[in-house]
Enzyme design. Sequence first.
Site, PDB file in Angstrom:
ATOM      1  N   GLU A 173     -12.844  -0.667   2.636  1.00 47.98           N
ATOM      2  CA  GLU A 173     -12.287   0.341   3.624  1.00 47.98           C
ATOM      3  C   GLU A 173     -13.310   1.197   3.712  1.00 47.98           C
ATOM      4  O   GLU A 173     -13.063   2.333   3.006  1.00 47.98           O
ATOM      5  CB  GLU A 173     -10.875   0.132   3.240  1.00 47.98           C
TER       6      GLU A 173
ATOM      7  N   GLY B 258      -6.570   4.154   9.987  1.00 44.88           N
ATOM      8  CA  GLY B 258      -6.251   4.958  11.474  1.00 44.88           C
ATOM      9  C   GLY B 258      -6.710   6.582  12.454  1.00 44.88           C
ATOM     10  O   GLY B 258      -6.491   6.241  12.744  1.00 44.88           O
TER      11      GLY B 258
ATOM     12  N   ASN C 260      -0.504  -3.531   5.035  1.00 43.03           N
ATOM     13  CA  ASN C 260      -0.356  -2.479   4.170  1.00 43.03           C
ATOM     14  C   ASN C 260       0.963  -1.446   5.157  1.00 43.03           C
ATOM     15  O   ASN C 260      -0.310  -0.591   6.243  1.00 43.03           O
ATOM     16  CB  ASN C 260      -1.754  -1.732   3.664  1.00 43.03           C
ATOM     17  N   TRP C 261       2.119  -1.524   5.202  1.00 41.44           N
ATOM     18  CA  TRP C 261       2.658  -0.915   5.487  1.00 41.44           C
ATOM     19  C   TRP C 261       2.644   0.789   5.458  1.00 41.44           C
ATOM     20  O   TRP C 261       3.339   1.540   6.524  1.00 41.44           O
ATOM     21  CB  TRP C 261       4.391  -1.192   5.434  1.00 41.44           C
ATOM     22  N   LYS C 262       2.220   1.398   4.745  1.00 37.52           N
ATOM     23  CA  LYS C 262       2.426   2.835   4.151  1.00 37.52           C
ATOM     24  C   LYS C 262       3.253   3.221   4.123  1.00 37.52           C
ATOM     25  O   LYS C 262       4.545   2.574   3.593  1.00 37.52           O
ATOM     26  CB  LYS C 262       0.928   3.256   4.915  1.00 37.52           C
TER      27      LYS C 262
ATOM     28  N   GLU D 209      -6.415   6.786   0.576  1.00 40.48           N
ATOM     29  CA  GLU D 209      -5.346   7.782   0.486  1.00 40.48           C
ATOM     30  C   GLU D 209      -4.520   8.048  -0.375  1.00 40.48           C
ATOM     31  O   GLU D 209      -4.139   9.045  -0.936  1.00 40.48           O
ATOM     32  CB  GLU D 209      -4.356   6.937   1.949  1.00 40.48           C
TER      33      GLU D 209
ATOM     34  N   SER E 245      -8.904   0.169  11.289  1.00 38.16           N
ATOM     35  CA  SER E 245      -8.283   0.483  12.691  1.00 38.16           C
ATOM     36  C   SER E 245      -8.599  -1.244  12.375  1.00 38.16           C
ATOM     37  O   SER E 245      -9.535  -1.474  14.182  1.00 38.16           O
ATOM     38  CB  SER E 245      -9.810   0.667  13.233  1.00 38.16           C
TER      39      SER E 245
ATOM     40  N   HIS F  76      -6.176   2.477  -3.548  1.00 35.56           N
ATOM     41  CA  HIS F  76      -6.354   3.048  -1.866  1.00 35.56           C
ATOM     42  C   HIS F  76      -7.232   4.366  -1.578  1.00 35.56           C
ATOM     43  O   HIS F  76      -6.355   4.981  -2.183  1.00 35.56           O
ATOM     44  CB  HIS F  76      -4.971   2.877  -0.901  1.00 35.56           C
TER      45      HIS F  76
ATOM     46  N   GLY G 289      -3.733  -1.885   8.783  1.00 38.97           N
ATOM     47  CA  GLY G 289      -2.274  -0.363   8.266  1.00 38.97           C
ATOM     48  C   GLY G 289      -1.525  -0.461   9.865  1.00 38.97           C
ATOM     49  O   GLY G 289      -0.341  -1.716  10.114  1.00 38.97           O
ATOM     50  N   GLY G 290      -1.876   0.110  10.824  1.00 41.65           N
ATOM     51  CA  GLY G 290      -1.157   0.696  11.432  1.00 41.65           C
ATOM     52  C   GLY G 290      -0.841  -0.849  13.064  1.00 41.65           C
ATOM     53  O   GLY G 290       0.151  -0.959  12.743  1.00 41.65           O
TER      54      GLY G 290
END
Length: 252
Positions: A166, A172, A9-11, A97, A212, A95, A233-234
């Site tokens: 999640e 993150g 998930n590159w966001k 966010e 994470s 998600h 993600g990251g």
Amino acid sequence: MRNKLAIANWKMNKSRAEAKEFCEQLRQAAPELTGVETVVCPPFTSLYLVAEQLENTGVHWGGQNCFWEEQGAYTGEVSPLMLRDLRCRYVILGHSERRQILGETDAMINRKLAAAIGAGLIPILCVGETLQERENHRAREVVKEQLDQDLRNLAPPTAGLVIAYEPVWAIGTGVNASSDDAQEMISFIRERLAQSLGPESAAVTPILYGGSVNSNNIAEIMAEKDIDGALIGGASLQVSSFVTIARLIANA
Ligand code: PGA
């Protein structure tokens, strides 16, 4: 048997040039990525490019969101049909966010899920509690409520469904859930799915952990029996770490 999944998930990250460089490197690694299905979810601006780059590599791609209507006067929205037109197999929905920053409600997510399933996409439905909810011992109740409302009145999806647990406090932050806590919630999610979609659907639905995830913690998480992979993600922004994580998922 459920598929194991490693989903990037590159966001809201990467220019088209950066996305292209990532895909060129991922293409090199793709032939070795057996035993795990890998998926890249870039921002909409790079989706066409990613689709072209990853065609016939065995790596799939998907959107990070979609709307519930097929077309029309909905400025700024992208429909499930448009994602299918780009040969997306997946779409991330719900998600945290989007729930927290953009005010998406379970009722909206329920409509999006129905539309995505109707268009033949495989939704990756994200659920999870906040830190305060966990500290107040309400984590299960919150996740149950999200699942029940998001999946309300949905028939078992024919193309499939993926759930990502999640916990919001783990996203993150560098603080992942313990593998025990993740396992406990994920087995609870499977029980709820059996009640809402039926035992057959629950048994074949991959349930992932997200929050994470990195190449140092994924092996321990994957050692749990109900965890089928990760939404990353990251650590998915660098090809090397995404590929390492995907390999560790495959070998689990
Ligand atoms: P993270 O994000 O791996 O950067 O914590 C996961 C996600 O939000 O899907």
